[in-house]
Write a protein that holds these residues in place. Structure first.
Motif, PDB file in Angstrom:
ATOM      1  N   VAL B   3       0.887  -1.228  -0.054  1.00 18.30           N
ATOM      2  CA  VAL B   3       0.137  -0.123   0.144  1.00 18.30           C
ATOM      3  C   VAL B   3       1.068   1.320   0.007  1.00 18.30           C
ATOM      4  O   VAL B   3       1.633   1.422   0.782  1.00 18.30           O
ATOM      5  CB  VAL B   3      -0.912   0.090   1.264  1.00 18.30           C
ATOM      6  CG1 VAL B   3      -1.529   1.464   1.408  1.00 18.30           C
ATOM      7  CG2 VAL B   3      -1.847  -1.136   1.250  1.00 18.30           C
ATOM      8  N   GLU B   6      -1.311   6.320   1.370  1.00 17.54           N
ATOM      9  CA  GLU B   6      -2.457   6.287   2.322  1.00 17.54           C
ATOM     10  C   GLU B   6      -3.412   7.391   2.119  1.00 17.54           C
ATOM     11  O   GLU B   6      -3.253   8.295   1.518  1.00 17.54           O
ATOM     12  CB  GLU B   6      -1.644   6.747   3.752  1.00 17.54           C
ATOM     13  CG  GLU B   6      -0.817   5.758   4.354  1.00 17.54           C
ATOM     14  CD  GLU B   6      -1.580   4.443   5.028  1.00 17.54           C
ATOM     15  OE1 GLU B   6      -2.933   4.597   4.855  1.00 17.54           O
ATOM     16  OE2 GLU B   6      -1.111   3.661   5.400  1.00 17.54           O
ATOM     17  N   VAL B   7      -4.588   6.950   2.428  1.00 18.25           N
ATOM     18  CA  VAL B   7      -5.846   7.692   1.973  1.00 18.25           C
ATOM     19  C   VAL B   7      -6.539   8.445   3.252  1.00 18.25           C
ATOM     20  O   VAL B   7      -6.774   7.355   4.117  1.00 18.25           O
ATOM     21  CB  VAL B   7      -7.154   7.051   1.236  1.00 18.25           C
ATOM     22  CG1 VAL B   7      -8.147   7.724   0.856  1.00 18.25           C
ATOM     23  CG2 VAL B   7      -6.319   6.580   0.073  1.00 18.25           C
ATOM     24  N   SER B   8      -6.529   9.860   3.492  1.00 18.75           N
ATOM     25  CA  SER B   8      -7.228  10.397   4.723  1.00 18.75           C
ATOM     26  C   SER B   8      -8.796   9.927   4.803  1.00 18.75           C
ATOM     27  O   SER B   8      -9.243   9.951   3.660  1.00 18.75           O
ATOM     28  CB  SER B   8      -6.901  11.874   4.633  1.00 18.75           C
ATOM     29  OG  SER B   8      -7.612  12.402   3.862  1.00 18.75           O
ATOM     30  N   ASP B   9      -9.097   9.965   5.769  1.00 19.86           N
ATOM     31  CA  ASP B   9     -10.703   9.793   5.964  1.00 19.86           C
ATOM     32  C   ASP B   9     -11.469  10.986   5.216  1.00 19.86           C
ATOM     33  O   ASP B   9     -12.528  10.733   4.581  1.00 19.86           O
ATOM     34  CB  ASP B   9     -11.207  10.171   7.724  1.00 19.86           C
ATOM     35  CG  ASP B   9     -10.169   9.313   8.377  1.00 19.86           C
ATOM     36  OD1 ASP B   9      -9.207   8.407   7.980  1.00 19.86           O
ATOM     37  OD2 ASP B   9     -10.241   9.510   9.549  1.00 19.86           O
ATOM     38  N   ARG B  13     -14.054  10.055   2.244  1.00 18.05           N
ATOM     39  CA  ARG B  13     -15.235  10.185   2.326  1.00 18.05           C
ATOM     40  C   ARG B  13     -15.719  11.210   1.237  1.00 18.05           C
ATOM     41  O   ARG B  13     -16.739  10.945   0.466  1.00 18.05           O
ATOM     42  CB  ARG B  13     -15.600  10.997   3.622  1.00 18.05           C
ATOM     43  CG  ARG B  13     -17.079  10.919   4.153  1.00 18.05           C
ATOM     44  CD  ARG B  13     -17.245  10.906   5.733  1.00 18.05           C
ATOM     45  NE  ARG B  13     -16.686   9.672   5.987  1.00 18.05           N
ATOM     46  CZ  ARG B  13     -15.777   9.653   7.179  1.00 18.05           C
ATOM     47  NH1 ARG B  13     -15.504  10.564   7.766  1.00 18.05           N
ATOM     48  NH2 ARG B  13     -15.692   8.444   7.652  1.00 18.05           N
ATOM     49  N   LEU B  24     -19.971   4.339   3.972  1.00 18.69           N
ATOM     50  CA  LEU B  24     -18.394   3.560   4.493  1.00 18.69           C
ATOM     51  C   LEU B  24     -18.699   2.447   5.591  1.00 18.69           C
ATOM     52  O   LEU B  24     -19.276   2.846   6.668  1.00 18.69           O
ATOM     53  CB  LEU B  24     -17.555   4.477   4.402  1.00 18.69           C
ATOM     54  CG  LEU B  24     -16.073   3.932   4.920  1.00 18.69           C
ATOM     55  CD1 LEU B  24     -15.604   3.212   3.743  1.00 18.69           C
ATOM     56  CD2 LEU B  24     -15.184   5.254   4.994  1.00 18.69           C
ATOM     57  N   VAL B  25     -18.256   1.251   5.448  1.00 22.54           N
ATOM     58  CA  VAL B  25     -18.264   0.484   6.308  1.00 22.54           C
ATOM     59  C   VAL B  25     -17.085  -0.174   6.877  1.00 22.54           C
ATOM     60  O   VAL B  25     -16.630  -0.349   8.146  1.00 22.54           O
ATOM     61  CB  VAL B  25     -19.226  -0.912   6.001  1.00 22.54           C
ATOM     62  CG1 VAL B  25     -19.194  -2.079   7.074  1.00 22.54           C
ATOM     63  CG2 VAL B  25     -20.839  -0.451   5.820  1.00 22.54           C
ATOM     64  N   ALA B  26     -16.132  -0.104   5.784  1.00 18.80           N
ATOM     65  CA  ALA B  26     -14.693  -0.789   6.223  1.00 18.80           C
ATOM     66  C   ALA B  26     -13.932  -0.466   4.993  1.00 18.80           C
ATOM     67  O   ALA B  26     -14.238  -0.520   3.962  1.00 18.80           O
ATOM     68  CB  ALA B  26     -14.634  -2.130   6.399  1.00 18.80           C
ATOM     69  N   PHE B  27     -12.668  -0.398   5.188  1.00 18.49           N
ATOM     70  CA  PHE B  27     -11.491   0.175   4.303  1.00 18.49           C
ATOM     71  C   PHE B  27     -10.143  -0.498   4.975  1.00 18.49           C
ATOM     72  O   PHE B  27      -9.703   0.001   5.959  1.00 18.49           O
ATOM     73  CB  PHE B  27     -11.594   1.781   4.375  1.00 18.49           C
ATOM     74  CG  PHE B  27     -10.661   2.214   3.239  1.00 18.49           C
ATOM     75  CD1 PHE B  27     -10.802   1.917   1.994  1.00 18.49           C
ATOM     76  CD2 PHE B  27      -9.810   3.014   3.767  1.00 18.49           C
ATOM     77  CE1 PHE B  27     -10.076   2.597   1.027  1.00 18.49           C
ATOM     78  CE2 PHE B  27      -8.691   3.946   2.711  1.00 18.49           C
ATOM     79  CZ  PHE B  27      -9.055   3.644   1.484  1.00 18.49           C
ATOM     80  N   ARG B  28      -9.751  -1.368   4.063  1.00 15.45           N
ATOM     81  CA  ARG B  28      -8.522  -2.021   4.683  1.00 15.45           C
ATOM     82  C   ARG B  28      -7.603  -2.160   3.574  1.00 15.45           C
ATOM     83  O   ARG B  28      -7.815  -2.590   2.417  1.00 15.45           O
ATOM     84  CB  ARG B  28      -8.631  -3.446   5.183  1.00 15.45           C
ATOM     85  CG  ARG B  28      -9.970  -3.647   6.274  1.00 15.45           C
ATOM     86  CD  ARG B  28      -9.429  -3.411   7.711  1.00 15.45           C
ATOM     87  NE  ARG B  28     -10.654  -2.796   8.333  1.00 15.45           N
ATOM     88  CZ  ARG B  28     -11.366  -3.835   9.245  1.00 15.45           C
ATOM     89  NH1 ARG B  28     -11.253  -5.056   9.180  1.00 15.45           N
ATOM     90  NH2 ARG B  28     -12.533  -3.333   9.659  1.00 15.45           N
ATOM     91  N   GLY B  29      -6.450  -1.988   3.690  1.00 18.19           N
ATOM     92  CA  GLY B  29      -5.004  -2.233   2.668  1.00 18.19           C
ATOM     93  C   GLY B  29      -4.943  -3.317   2.359  1.00 18.19           C
ATOM     94  O   GLY B  29      -5.074  -4.482   3.223  1.00 18.19           O
ATOM     95  N   TYR B  39      -6.993  -1.318  -1.889  1.00 18.85           N
ATOM     96  CA  TYR B  39      -7.671  -1.475  -0.592  1.00 18.85           C
ATOM     97  C   TYR B  39      -9.111  -2.205  -0.879  1.00 18.85           C
ATOM     98  O   TYR B  39      -9.897  -2.090  -1.965  1.00 18.85           O
ATOM     99  CB  TYR B  39      -8.323  -0.031  -0.260  1.00 18.85           C
ATOM    100  CG  TYR B  39      -7.066   0.799   0.481  1.00 18.85           C
ATOM    101  CD1 TYR B  39      -6.772   0.717   1.776  1.00 18.85           C
ATOM    102  CD2 TYR B  39      -6.472   1.933  -0.596  1.00 18.85           C
ATOM    103  CE1 TYR B  39      -5.720   1.490   2.212  1.00 18.85           C
ATOM    104  CE2 TYR B  39      -5.388   2.528  -0.092  1.00 18.85           C
ATOM    105  CZ  TYR B  39      -4.756   2.530   1.212  1.00 18.85           C
ATOM    106  OH  TYR B  39      -3.998   3.103   1.566  1.00 18.85           O
ATOM    107  N   ARG B  42     -15.559  -1.722   1.879  1.00 19.06           N
ATOM    108  CA  ARG B  42     -16.863  -2.233   1.892  1.00 19.06           C
ATOM    109  C   ARG B  42     -17.898  -1.119   2.245  1.00 19.06           C
ATOM    110  O   ARG B  42     -17.423  -0.214   3.315  1.00 19.06           O
ATOM    111  CB  ARG B  42     -17.154  -3.185   3.349  1.00 19.06           C
ATOM    112  CG  ARG B  42     -18.785  -3.706   3.479  1.00 19.06           C
ATOM    113  CD  ARG B  42     -18.583  -4.573   4.468  1.00 19.06           C
ATOM    114  NE  ARG B  42     -18.007  -6.002   4.202  1.00 19.06           N
ATOM    115  CZ  ARG B  42     -17.801  -6.819   4.829  1.00 19.06           C
ATOM    116  NH1 ARG B  42     -18.081  -6.976   6.225  1.00 19.06           N
ATOM    117  NH2 ARG B  42     -17.069  -8.087   4.455  1.00 19.06           N
TER     118      ARG B  42
END
Lengths: 324, 324
Positions: B3, B6-9, B13, B24-29, B39, B42
Motif C-alpha cells: 500500500v 495512504e488515504v485520509s478519512d 469520504r 462507508l463500512v470498512a476500508f483495509r489495505g 484497498y 465495504r
C-alpha cells in the motif's frame, strides 16, 4: 504492513474443516499489522480475520490474549472475538504457526486523527479498562519500566549511529523516569499499543466519529491504567510536525474521564507516565532500526520522533504546564 | 505486497460522495499487487476494491484498461468491473493519484498451484481471449519483443553483478528469439501477466478447482494470443525446484484448446514464445533487482529463476521435446 506466512489452499481448507464456518469464499492478505500475518477471510458464514502469530508473540501467552479478548467482548466491548473450532478451541495451528480466527469488525482507522476522534478514543480506552475488570489472570508488561534499561543496553552498540549522544541522553531520561515512576496508582488490563491504526471509527448519524472497534491486543498486559492514557497522549496528540496539540490531549482526557474519572494522583503522574511511554516506543523503534535487515518487508519507524516527544514531556513537571 | 498511498478519512469520504454506493463500512489495505495501492472497501452497497494507480501505470492508458475490463465483464468474463460515479466516470482521482473502484470478486489464488488448477486456468485464458474480441482499441505491448533489447541495455551496467556473464548469455538468447519470433499468428487482447496471484479459484460441487475470477489487467495489451499461453506455461508449469512439470503444461494446453483450439502454427511457435516470455520476466526482474532501493516495501523477485526457465525452453526446438 505484512504477510509473513503464505497459506496453501490445502492447508487452509484443512484448517477451516475444524470450524463450523461454512465454505470458503475469499481470502486476502491484509497490509496492516507489523507483528503477525493477517488475512481477511470470508466464508458462507460471514467475515473473519485469520491471524498467524509470528516473531514477537510468545505462543505460551496466546491463551491469555485470546481469553482477554473473549472477556472484553462478552462485556460489550467492540473488539475481535476469538472463534472456537468444533472442538471448542480457538487457538489452533496453521502453516506451522499458532493461528486463530476472530470476528471481523467494521470501521476505518483514521490516517490523520483529528480532534473529533480524540474524545471517542479516550472513551473507548476507559471502556476497555472498565470491561477488563474481573479477568483474573495477569500478564506482566514485558515492555514496561523493568524492561527499559535492558532494552537500552541492547540498543547501545548501534544506538548512537542513529544520532550521536542518543544513548547518553536516554540514560539520563531513563534514570529520572525510573526514580519518579509512580506507585500505588490503579492497575488493570491495558491495551498498551492503542495507536490510530488499532482503533476503527464509523460516523454516527450526525457524522461525528464514533469508535466501532479496538483491535490488536497482542501487547496487552496488566499495568497502571493511566499509563495506557499516557500512551494515547503520545500516539494521538502530536501533529505531523511533532507539535503537541493540547486540544487533542484535553479531548482524550475528557473522553476518558466521562467513562472512568482520572484521580488527582493519576493526573499528577501523567508527565512521568508520558515520558515512560515515549521511552518505551523510542527504545523498541531504536532496536528495530538498528536490527531490521535491509530489504525486510517492514517499514522501519523513525525512533527520533519519540525523542522529540520525550523531550517535550520532560520539559515540564506538571500536566498543567502542557496547557491541559 | 503494497500500500503505497495512504488515504485520509476526509479524502475517502469526499471520494465516495461521488458514487451511489451507500455509507462507508470498512476500508483495509490489501497486501497483494506490487504495482498499485489496493484497498478492500465495504459500503452499505456491497464489497469493492479501490485501486490507486502508482508508478508504472501511465495515466493516459487507464481508460484503455478500464474499457477492456468493462468489455470483458459485459461478455461474461469474471473480472473486476469498473464502477462509475454519479457522473458516469469510473476513472477518478484520490490522494493525488488516478483511482477507480471495481467490483469485488470471490475466490482464493492458489499459493501452490496443482495440476488440477491448470486446465481451468487454460480455459479461463482462452475465455479471456474470446471475450476480448470486438474491443476495438489496441494497446501495444510495451514489454513485448521490441522492448527487450532496450531493457537489456538498461540492465547492462549492473546485470552481471547478479551473475557473471549474464548479459552476454542474454544477448545470445535475445538475438535468437528476435530472429525466430513468429509472424502472422492470431492476435488479440492478452492479459500478459496471468500468474497464480491473478487467478481466483473456488471449488465446484465436486471440490475441483473452478476459476472464479481473473484480476490485475494493468499489463494487458494487444499481441499474439499464443504468447499469453507461453506466459502461463512459464508462470504455472515449473515446480519450486524449477523442474518443468509436463503434466501441468499439457493440462494448460488442453484446458485452453477446449475453449479456443490452438492451431498447428501456434503450437509450433510455442518454444520461441516461451523463450520470449522467460526473457520478458527475467529482464524486468533483473532491472528491478538492480534498481530497487534497499528497504523498499517490495519483495524483489529473483531474476535467475527465469534464466533457468529460459535455458529449459531454449534446449529444444519443438514443443514435443518438452514431452507435450
Amino acid at each position: 504492513m505484512a504477510v509473513y506466512t503464505e497459506v496453501s489452499d490445502e492447508a487452509l481448507r484443512a484448517f477451516l474443516a475444524g470450524y463450523d464456518l461454512g465454505g470458503l469464499v475469499a481470502f486476502r492478505g491484509i497490509a496492516e499489522g507489523v507483528e503477525n500475518s493477517n488475512y481477511a477471510l470470508r466464508t458462507t458464514g460471514g467475515d473473519f480475520i485469520l491471524t498467524l502469530y509470528e516473531r514477537r508473540v510468545d505462543p505460551a501467552e496466546l491463551p491469555w490474549f485470546l481469553g482477554l479478548m473473549r472477556h472484553l467482548a462478552a462485556r460489550g466491548l467492540a473488539c475481535p472475538q476469538p472463534v472456537a473450532g468444533r472442538d471448542g478451541e480457538a487457538l489452533r495451528e496453521l502453516a506451522g504457526r499458532p493461528a486463530a480466527i476472530c470476528t471481523f469488525l467494521p470501521g476505518v482507522w483514521p490516517r490523520r486523527p483529528s480532534v473529533a476522534h480524540c474524545a471517542p478514543l479516550g472513551g473507548a480506552l476507559a471502556a476497555l479498562h472498565a470491561a477488563g475488570e474481573g479477568f483474573p489472570a495477569e500478564r506482566a508488561n514485558a515492555l514496561g519500566p523493568a524492561g527499559w534499561a535492558p532494552l537500552l543496553e541492547r540498543c547501545r552498540p548501534n544506538g548512537d549511529t542513529v544520532q550521536p549522544g542518543l544513548c547518553a541522553e536516554l540514560d539520563g531520561h531513563l534514570a529520572a523516569i525510573l526514580r519518579d515512576w509512580p506507585q500505588g496508582l490503579p492497575r488493570g488490563h491495558i491495551h498498551a499499543d492503542l495507536f490510530p491504526d488499532n482503533v476503527f471509527f464509523l460516523p454516527d448519524p450526525e457524522r461525528r466519529p464514533r469508535v466501532s472497534g479496538l483491535i490488536d491486543f497482542y501487547f496487552a498486559c496488566t499495568d497502571i491504567l493511566a499509563y495506557d492514557v499516557a500512551i494515547c497522549l503520545n500516539a494521538w496528540c502530536f501533529e505531523p510536525d511533532l507539535a503537541f496539540n493540547v486540544t487533542k490531549a484535553r479531548a482524550v482526557l475528557a473522553g476518558y474521564s466521562r467513562v472512568r474519572p482520572l484521580s488527582a494522583a493519576e493526573m499528577a503522574a501523567l508527565p512521568v507516565l508520558c515520558r515512560g511511554a515515549a521511552v518505551r516506543f523510542l527504545l523498541t523503534r531504536l532496536y528495530d532500526w538498528a536490527n531490521t535487515p535491509a530489504g525486510a518487508m517492514v517499514t522501519r519507524k523513525d525512533p527520533l520522533e519519540y525523542l522529540r516527544r520525550l523531550r517535550f514531556f520532560a520539559a515540564a513537571e506538571e500536566v498543567s504546564a502542557y496547557g491541559i
